[in-house]
Design an enzyme around this catalytic site. Structure first.
Site, short mmCIF file in Angstrom:
data_model
loop_
_atom_site.label_atom_id
_atom_site.label_comp_id
_atom_site.label_asym_id
_atom_site.label_seq_id
_atom_site.Cartn_x
_atom_site.Cartn_y
_atom_site.Cartn_z
N LYS B 228 0.87 -1.17 0.00
CA LYS B 228 0.00 0.00 0.00
C LYS B 228 0.90 1.22 0.00
O LYS B 228 1.55 1.53 0.99
CB LYS B 228 -0.92 0.01 1.22
CG LYS B 228 -1.86 1.18 1.19
CD LYS B 228 -2.83 1.20 2.32
CE LYS B 228 -3.85 2.31 2.15
NZ LYS B 228 -3.35 3.54 1.54
N ARG B 233 -3.45 8.76 -5.15
CA ARG B 233 -4.11 7.87 -6.09
C ARG B 233 -4.32 8.62 -7.39
O ARG B 233 -4.75 9.78 -7.39
CB ARG B 233 -5.46 7.48 -5.48
CG ARG B 233 -6.28 6.51 -6.30
CD ARG B 233 -5.80 5.10 -6.08
NE ARG B 233 -6.60 4.15 -6.84
CZ ARG B 233 -7.72 3.59 -6.39
NH1 ARG B 233 -8.18 3.92 -5.20
NH2 ARG B 233 -8.37 2.71 -7.12
N ARG B 248 -8.22 11.08 -7.31
CA ARG B 248 -9.41 10.40 -6.83
C ARG B 248 -10.54 11.40 -6.57
O ARG B 248 -11.71 11.07 -6.64
CB ARG B 248 -9.09 9.66 -5.53
CG ARG B 248 -10.14 8.72 -5.08
CD ARG B 248 -9.54 7.78 -4.10
NE ARG B 248 -9.39 8.36 -2.78
CZ ARG B 248 -10.38 8.51 -1.91
NH1 ARG B 248 -11.58 8.14 -2.23
NH2 ARG B 248 -10.17 9.02 -0.73
N GLU B 276 -0.60 4.73 -8.20
CA GLU B 276 -0.26 5.69 -7.16
C GLU B 276 0.85 6.59 -7.67
O GLU B 276 1.87 6.10 -8.16
CB GLU B 276 0.21 4.91 -5.92
CG GLU B 276 0.23 5.69 -4.65
CD GLU B 276 -1.14 5.68 -3.92
OE1 GLU B 276 -2.09 5.05 -4.44
OE2 GLU B 276 -1.22 6.32 -2.86
N ARG B 395 -16.85 -0.74 -1.80
CA ARG B 395 -17.73 -1.86 -1.44
C ARG B 395 -16.90 -2.87 -0.67
O ARG B 395 -15.71 -2.99 -0.85
CB ARG B 395 -18.30 -2.60 -2.65
CG ARG B 395 -18.38 -1.77 -3.83
CD ARG B 395 -18.88 -2.47 -5.06
NE ARG B 395 -19.36 -1.42 -5.93
CZ ARG B 395 -20.53 -1.41 -6.52
NH1 ARG B 395 -21.32 -2.44 -6.40
NH2 ARG B 395 -20.91 -0.41 -7.26
#
Lengths: 337, 532
Positions: B228, B233, B248, B276, B395
């Site tokens: 990560k 982003r 984003r 990224e 989600r």
């Protein structure tokens, strides 16, 4: 100095008495019955006749002497009198005169009539100790007719949806003021125990208020769908509220003027109702005293004092433990703190 | 604007999303087309260009209210919103002007070339002819920054209800660089031309934090793990010979990262990459910290020195479009394999590389890789289901972020400041210090992590324990210790303590700890040496 500011509260050396003290003292002059002004533990209390029943109800067995509005009482070298503050029934400004010098402690006050409290009486004085809970120009209150229209409109709308309206109000003052604004022809008015108790005390001293139905275990809530329920703010969202089924919640407070606060309360509706003076009220009250020296106690003290100084007053800030119109979830206590 | 103000009031008076959605859908069904289009634009963060500065607005509002400017400025932090502050201090309106939402926006934009007295006259007339809520809306049109308590997702759902078009499809149609000036309702919503906007990005897929043990996710072989990365982003779009980089937050960042332009020479037309943006240390072949990236985010034009000091790369982890085809419904394993192939032949030194998968036989391997993620400048691991399509939004189920536990330090609260907006009546913004002998050295601010009840409690305490005031800031008695959690620590000459923290927040109110047991400046320096 006619009045000084001590650890225990505002003190009059000439009378050897404190005004709304927050630590136990020998002699307490009390402006009104809200719990941040009338505290437990003093040896002797002095309050207006109209304020006395609520103070007795809340503080229990105390030594309480009463005084009529305008009555002059000699206390040591000081002359004390109480004058309507328009805040809640029985609330007073306390006027202290020593050797011709007059100081007035406002307690909490509002300048516009609410149809319930004795209307605010402007007093000439040399020094005025004023609250400034809402001492910024963003605070301007709607008139009583507008309030009545908004609250009754919400009640009608809620009732039409088959819901019960629950309005958060403080038990002393605001609850009864709102009661007089409600249109009883719309439906029944129910009260939470804390609201009913204070309302009952005020009724007993001869204040005319619409009929209310206390919410008790025995009450069949199903037959009262579409009612208006007056409850302390802390009851909103509580388990107590859930037994009413589908509800719409409202909150009545001067803070509801701010959108951010309305949203944080997460009530469905906010009504701008306050028993404190708004910006215009504070300014007119202070101008009418003719005082040169102003002390501000609780509220936006720094900003309001700066504003007063810019208007030519000699204004100072006094640290007190008065809460003003609080938004905290702590209900007004019915028991000693 | 009455109907739009009424919509605003309805949305503002409820916290129930079903009520909000229904009110918006009704508005989308009934309002005039141009007003609808502007509403979609405003609620998706596309505000009209600003023709009046907020400095002017403040001066004019104070003048119209008959108060000094300093008093207006004193009101602002209490209200927490400029448009509302203005609406509250103005005297009640004297007249009533009828004009539609689009009408007001058009009139405001016509002021672009007007002189100051004309603008002022226009604003005064508007203030005097609008009801309180309309006035607030009008101010918002000038200052921008709408929320209205409506997320873009909720707005899209209402739009789907009103038009009968699939929500995911609408989400995609509303992305990218469009403006109500250049497009019609039909062109945007009901019958869009896909070729009309070559820069249009896809809705981002977002991850949930992993709270349960990773074993609950099933066999490790179902998952693709990668680091990560701690950057921004970005979605890199290569279409029609041009390149575009979207954040984003749907902001076009292309011009801020000119080094990416060369990629159009190496990758085929019709390629969209999710990845990224990282500031990169080419010599060490590791990311530079997030603080190195920060100066590059702030500016539209990049000086040469900054390009050399903080060069960026795109760490690619997903492929959304390939050879002009939308491949979001392919399984991740196939998208990633295609991405790997596409990047395999690129010459070294290009600012684009594949985020390498973290190999694992079992969950223990991944737990180990996570534990050492800070060593290579990552914040933990991402776990993505190998068989999953690329779905819009956040989600649960296919994408998880498995972050490292934060670093923590026990610090003493020394200053407090009231919050803004919905927290305007509470003290929520605090400054914390570590001990240095007898002294307390401030090292970070934090304003989140406590419950509403705790904020109320500390607010009451701050009121009674103020020792000094500096404008809106209160110095308080150094009595309370809080555990501050943060994601990273870096040297910073701008701070008195010499360090800057990343994402500091209050993890716990340590009522059990006296000030004498709070951490020291030496502890902080030791953390800097280890993790900085």
């Amino acid at each position: 100095m006619v009045l000084t500011f001590t650890e225990a509260g505002i003190y009059c050396p000439a009378a050897d008495a404190h005004i709304d003290p927050w630590r136990p003292v020998d002699r307490a002059l009390i402006t009104h019955g809200h719990s941040d002004h009338a505290r437990w533990g003093h040896r002797r209390y002095l309050a207006t006749e109209a304020a006395a029943p609520v103070i007795r109800h809340r503080l229990g067995d105390i030594t309480l002497q009463t005084i009529r509005y305008g009555e002059r009482l000699k206390m040591g070298d000081a002359t004390i009198s109480y004058h309507p503050a328009g805040h809640v029934p029985g609330s007073a400004q306390i006027r202290v005169e020593v050797g011709g010098e007059v100081w007035v402690v406002s307690g909490d006050y509002k300048t516009t009539p609410d149809g319930l409290s004795e209307p605010f009486e402007p007093l000439r004085c040399h020094a005025f100790i004023s609250e400034c809970t809402f001492g910024l120009p963003i605070y301007r209150w709607p008139d009583e007719a507008t309030l009545a229209r908004e609250i009754n409109g919400w009640w009608l709308e809620t009732r039409a949806k088959g819901q019960t309206a629950i309005l958060g109000v403080y038990a002393l003052g605001k609850a009864q003021r709102v009661l007089r604004l409600l249109d009883p022809s719309i439906g029944p008015i129910l009260t939470h125990g804390a609201v009913e108790a204070t309302t009952e005390v005020l009724r007993a001293q001869g204040i005319a208020l619409p009929a209310t139905i206390p919410v008790t275990q025995a009450l069949d809530l199903k037959t009262h769908r579409g009612a208006m329920v007056l409850a302390p703010p802390s009851a909103l969202g509580s388990a107590w509220m859930r037994k009413f089924g589908p509800v719409s919640t409202g909150f009545a407070s001067g803070w509801m003027r701010l959108r951010g606060v309305r949203r944080r309360r997460a009530a469905d509706r906010g009504f701008v109702v306050s028993d404190h003076a708004d910006w215009a009220g504070l300014n007119s009250a202070i101008a009418e005293t003719g005082a040169e020296k102003i002390f501000v106690t609780h509220g936006y003290t720094a900003q309001f004092a700066q504003w007063l100084r810019a208007q030519g007053y000699d204004a100072g800030i006094v640290q007190t433990e008065f809460g003003g119109e609080t938004l905290d979830d702590t209900p007004e206590t019915e028991v000693p703190e | 604007m009455k109907d739009f103000a009424a919509l605003f009031t309805t949305l503002d008076q409820t916290t129930k999303t079903s009520v909000k959605t229904a009110a918006l859908a009704e508005y989308f069904r009934t309002a005039p087309e141009d007003d609808r289009l502007w509403t979609v634009a405003l609620l998706s963060g596309r505000r009209p260009r600003r023709s009046i500065t907020s400095t002017r607005l403040r001066e004019w509002a104070a003048e119209r209210a008959g108060i000094s400017l300093w008093l207006f400025e004193a009101c602002y932090p209490v209200v927490g919103d400029l448009s509302e502050t203005i609406a509250l201090v103005l005297p009640p309106p004297a007249t009533q002007i009828e004009k539609s939402l689009t009408g007001w926006i058009t009139a405001l934009r016509a002021l672009d070339k007007a002189d100051d007295p004309t603008r002022k006259d226009f604003v005064f007339t508007a203030w005097d002819g609008l009801a309180p809520t309309e006035r607030f809306v009008f101010n918002k049109l000038i200052t921008g920054g709408w929320r209205m308590g409506v997320s873009q997702k909720l707005m899209t759902r209402a739009l789907a209800q009103a038009t009968g078009i699939d929500e995911a499809e609408l989400t995609h149609r509303l992305m990218g660089d469009w403006s109500p000036d250049r497009i019609t309702w039909d062109g945007l919503i009901t019958a869009p031309d896909p070729a009309a906007d070559l820069s249009r990005p896809y809705p981002f897929s977002l991850a949930h934090p992993l709270e349960d043990a990773p074993e609950t996710l099933g066999p490790v072989t179902d998952w693709i793990a990668e680091h990560k990365w701690d950057g921004i982003r970005g979605q890199l779009i290569l279409r029609g010979g041009d390149h575009h980089l979207w954040s984003r937050g749907e902001e076009l960042m292309t011009d801020r990262f000119p080094e990416l332009a060369q990629l159009t020479d190496f990758l085929p037309h019709g390629t969209v990459i999710d990845g990224e943006v990282l500031a990169w240390n080419n010599a060490a072949d590791t990311p530079l910290g997030f603080s190195s990236l920060q100066p590059r985010i702030g500016r539209k034009t990049v000086p040469k020195k900054l390009l050399t000091d903080a060069p960026v790369i795109v760490m690619a982890y997903d492929l959304l479009e390939w050879q002009g085809a939308d491949i979001r419904d392919w399984p991740l394993s196939r998208r990633r394999a295609t991405l790997a192939t596409a990047l395999f032949d690129l010459p070294l030194g290009l600012p684009l590389r594949l985020s390498p998968p973290v190999p694992a036989q079992d969950w223990t391997d991944l737990a180990q890789a996570r534990a050492t993620a800070r060593d290579i400048g990552a914040e933990g691991l991402m776990l993505k289901r190998a068989a999953s399509p690329y779905l819009p939004g956040r989600r649960r189920g296919d994408w998880w972020k498995w972050k490292l536990d934060p670093l923590t330090i026990d610090a003493v609260m020394i200053y407090a400041q009231a919050g803004s907006g919905r927290r305007a009546t509470l003290y929520t913004d605090f400054t914390f210090a570590v001990r240095d002998g007898e002294a307390l050295v401030p090292f970070t601010k934090a304003y989140s992590g406590l419950t509403d009840a705790e904020f109320r409690e500390i607010t009451a305490w701050v009121r009674k324990n103020t020792t000094d005031r500096f404008g809106p800031v209160r110095a308080v008695r150094p009595e309370h210790v809080f555990e501050i959690a943060f994601e990273g620590i870096q040297a910073s000459p701008r701070h008195k303590s010499g360090v800057a923290l990343r994402f500091p927040r209050m993890a716990r109110w340590r009522r059990d700890k006296p000030v004498a047991e709070a951490n020291t400046l030496d502890d902080l320096k030791a953390m800097l040496a280890q993790y900085g």
